[in-house]
Enzyme design. Structure first.
Site, PDB file in Angstrom:
ATOM      1  N   ARG A 170       0.838  -1.391  -0.004  1.00 35.08           N
ATOM      2  CA  ARG A 170      -0.145  -0.080  -0.049  1.00 35.08           C
ATOM      3  C   ARG A 170       0.912   1.339   0.073  1.00 35.08           C
ATOM      4  O   ARG A 170       0.601   2.421  -0.662  1.00 35.08           O
ATOM      5  CB  ARG A 170      -0.748  -0.271   1.172  1.00 35.08           C
ATOM      6  CG  ARG A 170      -1.779   1.139   1.273  1.00 35.08           C
ATOM      7  CD  ARG A 170      -2.894   0.880   2.258  1.00 35.08           C
ATOM      8  NE  ARG A 170      -4.122   1.984   2.351  1.00 35.08           N
ATOM      9  CZ  ARG A 170      -4.504   2.751   3.207  1.00 35.08           C
ATOM     10  NH1 ARG A 170      -3.671   2.373   4.490  1.00 35.08           N
ATOM     11  NH2 ARG A 170      -5.109   3.768   3.228  1.00 35.08           N
ATOM     12  N   HIS A 200       0.637   3.979  -2.760  1.00 36.73           N
ATOM     13  CA  HIS A 200       0.416   5.645  -2.434  1.00 36.73           C
ATOM     14  C   HIS A 200       1.499   6.635  -2.838  1.00 36.73           C
ATOM     15  O   HIS A 200       1.250   7.778  -3.311  1.00 36.73           O
ATOM     16  CB  HIS A 200       0.094   5.818  -0.856  1.00 36.73           C
ATOM     17  CG  HIS A 200      -1.369   5.084  -0.594  1.00 36.73           C
ATOM     18  ND1 HIS A 200      -2.157   6.025   0.507  1.00 36.73           N
ATOM     19  CD2 HIS A 200      -2.069   4.212  -1.052  1.00 36.73           C
ATOM     20  CE1 HIS A 200      -3.182   4.895   0.343  1.00 36.73           C
ATOM     21  NE2 HIS A 200      -3.176   4.086  -0.335  1.00 36.73           N
ATOM     22  N   GLY A 225       4.668   9.957  -9.169  1.00 35.26           N
ATOM     23  CA  GLY A 225       5.714   8.812  -9.519  1.00 35.26           C
ATOM     24  C   GLY A 225       6.385   8.576  -8.245  1.00 35.26           C
ATOM     25  O   GLY A 225       6.140   8.646  -7.273  1.00 35.26           O
ATOM     26  N   ASN A 231      -3.224   8.992   3.388  1.00 30.40           N
ATOM     27  CA  ASN A 231      -2.031   8.373   3.918  1.00 30.40           C
ATOM     28  C   ASN A 231      -2.132   8.309   5.158  1.00 30.40           C
ATOM     29  O   ASN A 231      -0.723   7.754   5.953  1.00 30.40           O
ATOM     30  CB  ASN A 231      -0.715   9.242   3.276  1.00 30.40           C
ATOM     31  CG  ASN A 231      -0.677   9.335   1.946  1.00 30.40           C
ATOM     32  OD1 ASN A 231      -0.972   8.262   1.242  1.00 30.40           O
ATOM     33  ND2 ASN A 231      -0.218  10.095   1.257  1.00 30.40           N
ATOM     34  N   HIS A 249      -5.409  -5.917  -3.168  1.00 25.52           N
ATOM     35  CA  HIS A 249      -6.302  -6.105  -2.059  1.00 25.52           C
ATOM     36  C   HIS A 249      -6.511  -7.489  -1.752  1.00 25.52           C
ATOM     37  O   HIS A 249      -7.474  -7.769  -0.644  1.00 25.52           O
ATOM     38  CB  HIS A 249      -7.646  -5.363  -2.144  1.00 25.52           C
ATOM     39  CG  HIS A 249      -7.546  -3.829  -2.368  1.00 25.52           C
ATOM     40  ND1 HIS A 249      -8.013  -3.065  -3.103  1.00 25.52           N
ATOM     41  CD2 HIS A 249      -6.754  -2.944  -1.513  1.00 25.52           C
ATOM     42  CE1 HIS A 249      -7.626  -1.701  -2.997  1.00 25.52           C
ATOM     43  NE2 HIS A 249      -7.085  -1.784  -1.948  1.00 25.52           N
TER      44      HIS A 249
HETATM   45  C1  HEM Z   1      -8.965   3.011  -6.237  1.00 28.40           C
HETATM   46  C2  HEM Z   1      -7.723   2.876  -5.707  1.00 28.40           C
HETATM   47  C3  HEM Z   1      -7.801   2.179  -4.195  1.00 28.40           C
HETATM   48  C4  HEM Z   1      -8.607   2.498  -3.206  1.00 28.40           C
HETATM   49  C5  HEM Z   1      -9.772   3.437  -3.141  1.00 28.40           C
HETATM   50  C6  HEM Z   1      -8.121   1.955  -2.047  1.00 28.40           C
HETATM   51  C7  HEM Z   1      -8.659   2.197  -0.821  1.00 28.40           C
HETATM   52  C8  HEM Z   1      -8.285   1.332   0.203  1.00 28.40           C
HETATM   53  C9  HEM Z   1      -8.698   1.323   1.359  1.00 28.40           C
HETATM   54  C10 HEM Z   1      -9.993   2.132   1.591  1.00 28.40           C
HETATM   55  C11 HEM Z   1      -7.902   0.450   2.223  1.00 28.40           C
HETATM   56  C12 HEM Z   1      -8.174   0.239   3.745  1.00 28.40           C
HETATM   57  C13 HEM Z   1      -7.448   1.132   4.731  1.00 28.40           C
HETATM   58  C14 HEM Z   1      -7.606   0.919   6.010  1.00 28.40           C
HETATM   59  O1  HEM Z   1      -8.702   0.560   6.511  1.00 28.40           O
HETATM   60  O2  HEM Z   1      -6.885   1.333   6.785  1.00 28.40           O
HETATM   61  C15 HEM Z   1      -6.862   0.009   1.539  1.00 28.40           C
HETATM   62  C16 HEM Z   1      -5.946  -1.025   2.205  1.00 28.40           C
HETATM   63  C17 HEM Z   1      -4.983  -1.502   1.159  1.00 28.40           C
HETATM   64  N1  HEM Z   1      -4.550  -1.182  -0.345  1.00 28.40           N
HETATM   65 FE1  HEM Z   1      -5.838  -0.012  -1.323  1.00 28.40          FE
HETATM   66  N2  HEM Z   1      -6.908   1.285  -2.586  1.00 28.40           N
HETATM   67  C18 HEM Z   1      -6.752   1.216  -3.887  1.00 28.40           C
HETATM   68  C19 HEM Z   1      -5.743   1.096  -4.545  1.00 28.40           C
HETATM   69  C20 HEM Z   1      -4.829   0.212  -4.301  1.00 28.40           C
HETATM   70  C21 HEM Z   1      -3.579  -0.560  -5.183  1.00 28.40           C
HETATM   71  C22 HEM Z   1      -3.544  -0.283  -6.613  1.00 28.40           C
HETATM   72  C23 HEM Z   1      -3.022  -1.383  -4.268  1.00 28.40           C
HETATM   73  C24 HEM Z   1      -1.767  -2.005  -4.600  1.00 28.40           C
HETATM   74  C25 HEM Z   1      -0.773  -1.744  -5.374  1.00 28.40           C
HETATM   75  C26 HEM Z   1      -3.722  -1.245  -2.849  1.00 28.40           C
HETATM   76  C27 HEM Z   1      -3.270  -1.945  -1.893  1.00 28.40           C
HETATM   77  C28 HEM Z   1      -3.871  -2.060  -0.615  1.00 28.40           C
HETATM   78  C29 HEM Z   1      -3.351  -3.030   0.563  1.00 28.40           C
HETATM   79  C30 HEM Z   1      -2.235  -4.136   0.388  1.00 28.40           C
HETATM   80  C31 HEM Z   1      -4.146  -2.780   1.622  1.00 28.40           C
HETATM   81  C32 HEM Z   1      -4.013  -3.192   3.083  1.00 28.40           C
HETATM   82  C33 HEM Z   1      -2.960  -2.690   3.745  1.00 28.40           C
HETATM   83  C34 HEM Z   1      -2.708  -3.132   5.301  1.00 28.40           C
HETATM   84  O3  HEM Z   1      -3.275  -4.219   5.395  1.00 28.40           O
HETATM   85  O4  HEM Z   1      -2.062  -2.337   6.058  1.00 28.40           O
HETATM   86  N3  HEM Z   1      -4.703  -0.533  -2.618  1.00 28.40           N
HETATM   87  N4  HEM Z   1      -7.082   0.259   0.103  1.00 28.40           N
END
Ligand code: HEM
Length: 229
Positions: free
Chosen positions: A64, A68, A74, A93, A191
Site C-alpha cells: 500500500r 500511495h 511517481g 495516507n 487487496h
Molecule cells: C482505487 C484505488 C484504491 C482505493 C480506493 C483503495 C482503498 C483502500 C482502503 C480504503 C484500504 C483500507 C485502509 C484502512 O482501513 O486502513 C486499503 C488498503 C489496502 N490497499 Fe488499497 N486502495 C486502492 C488501490 C490500491 C492498489 C492499487 C493497491 C496495490 C498496489 C492497494 C493495496 C492495498 C493494500 C495491500 C491494503 C491493505 C493495507 C494493510 O493491510 O495495511 N490499494 N485500500
C-alpha cells in the site's frame, strides 16, 4: 475493527506493480547498483526477512505504501518526507504503515554504501521481497532500479482515488496516469492481502444509499461473509 481481506496469492500484484515504471522505465535497469553498491539487494532482503518474521502484516502495509507513493508524482519516495503539510499528512495516507522498515533498511544500506541508493529503489525492492515472502517464495521477480528520490512532498498534491468512487470514475483516475483498465484490475488485486476498516464498507453491507439493505450489486455470498466478520 479490522476485517481480513484474504491471504491468497499475490502473484498478480507483483507483476502489476511493475507497471508503475511507465513514466521512466527506460532509465531503469536490473543491477543498477552492481558497481557502486553491489550488496544492496542482499542487505534489503536481510532486513526485510527479519522484519517479516516478526510482523507478516508488513507485506500488505508496504504494498500500500508503494502504491500511495507512486500514484502521486511517481515512485519518488516523496511519501517518506516529513513536514507539516507533506504527503504523509494527506488523509488517505494517515493509515499508511511501514515507514520504520524503510528507515531500518536505509540505515543498513548507508552503513555499506553511503549516499548511493535511493529510498525510492529501497521501497520497490522491499515490496518485492515482502511479496516474495508472503507468497512462500513463489513470486520473486527482478526489479529494475535507478529511481531518483523526490525532494518535494505536498499533501495538496495527493490525489488518490476515494473508495467512494464508481468503477468508471476510478478507471479515469488510472487513465490519467496512463494506466489501462487491465493495469487497474491487476493493481486492485493488491487487496487480496491486508486489512480494511469496517467503516469503509458498513454502508454497503447494511444501509446502501439509505435503503437499509446491502448493495444489490455485491455478490450475496461476499455480503454474508463480510457481515459475519
Ligand atoms: C482505487 C484505488 C484504491 C482505493 C480506493 C483503495 C482503498 C483502500 C482502503 C480504503 C484500504 C483500507 C485502509 C484502512 O482501513 O486502513 C486499503 C488498503 C489496502 N490497499 Fe488499497 N486502495 C486502492 C488501490 C490500491 C492498489 C492499487 C493497491 C496495490 C498496489 C492497494 C493495496 C492495498 C493494500 C495491500 C491494503 C491493505 C493495507 C494493510 O493491510 O495495511 N490499494 N485500500
Amino acid at each position: 475493527m479490522a476485517v481480513n481481506i484474504s491471504t491468497t496469492s499475490v502473484l498478480i500484484l507483483s507483476l502489476a506493480l511493475l507497471s508503475f515504471g511507465h513514466c521512466c522505465y527506460g532509465q531503469l535497469r536490473v543491477g543498477f547498483y552492481n558497481k557502486d553498491c553491489r550488496n544492496v539487494e542482499n542487505i534489503v532482503s536481510r532486513v526485510v526477512g527479519e522484519a517479516f518474521f516478526k510482523d507478516p502484516s508488513l507485506a500488505p502495509a508496504m504494498i500500500r505504501l508503494y502504491f500511495h507513493d507512486c500514484f502521486s508524482n511517481g515512485c519518488d519516495a516523496s511519501l517518506l518526507l516529513d513536514g507539516t503539510s507533506s504527503e504523509k499528512k494527506a488523509s488517505p495516507n494517515l493509515s499508511v504503515r511501514g515507514y520504520e522498515l524503510i528507515d531500518d533498511i536505509k540505515t543498513a544500506v548507508e552503513l555499506e554504501c553511503n549516499g548511493i541508493v535511493s529510498c525510492a529503489d529501497i521501497i520497490a525492492l522491499a515490496t518485492r521481497d515482502l511479496v516474495t515472502l508472503a507468497s512462500g517464495g513463489k513470486t520473486w521477480y527482478a526489479i529494475p532500479t535507478g529511481r531518483f528520490d523526490g525532494t518535494v512532498s505536498l499533501a495538496s498534491s495527493v490525489d488518490l482515488p476515494s473508495p467512494r468512487l464508481t468503477v468508471s470514475q476510478t478507471a479515469d483516475n488510472f487513465f490519467d496516469r496512463k494506466l489501462s483498465l487491465t493495469d487497474m484490475v491487476l493493481l486492485l488485486g493488491g487487496h487480496t492481502i491486508g486489512v480494511t476498516h469496517c467503516s469503509f464498507i458498513m454502508d454497503r453491507l447494511y444501509n446502501f444509499q439509505n435503503t437499509k439493505q446491502s448493495d444489490p450489486s455485491m455478490d450475496s455470498k461476499l455480503v454474508q461473509e463480510l457481515k459475519l466478520k
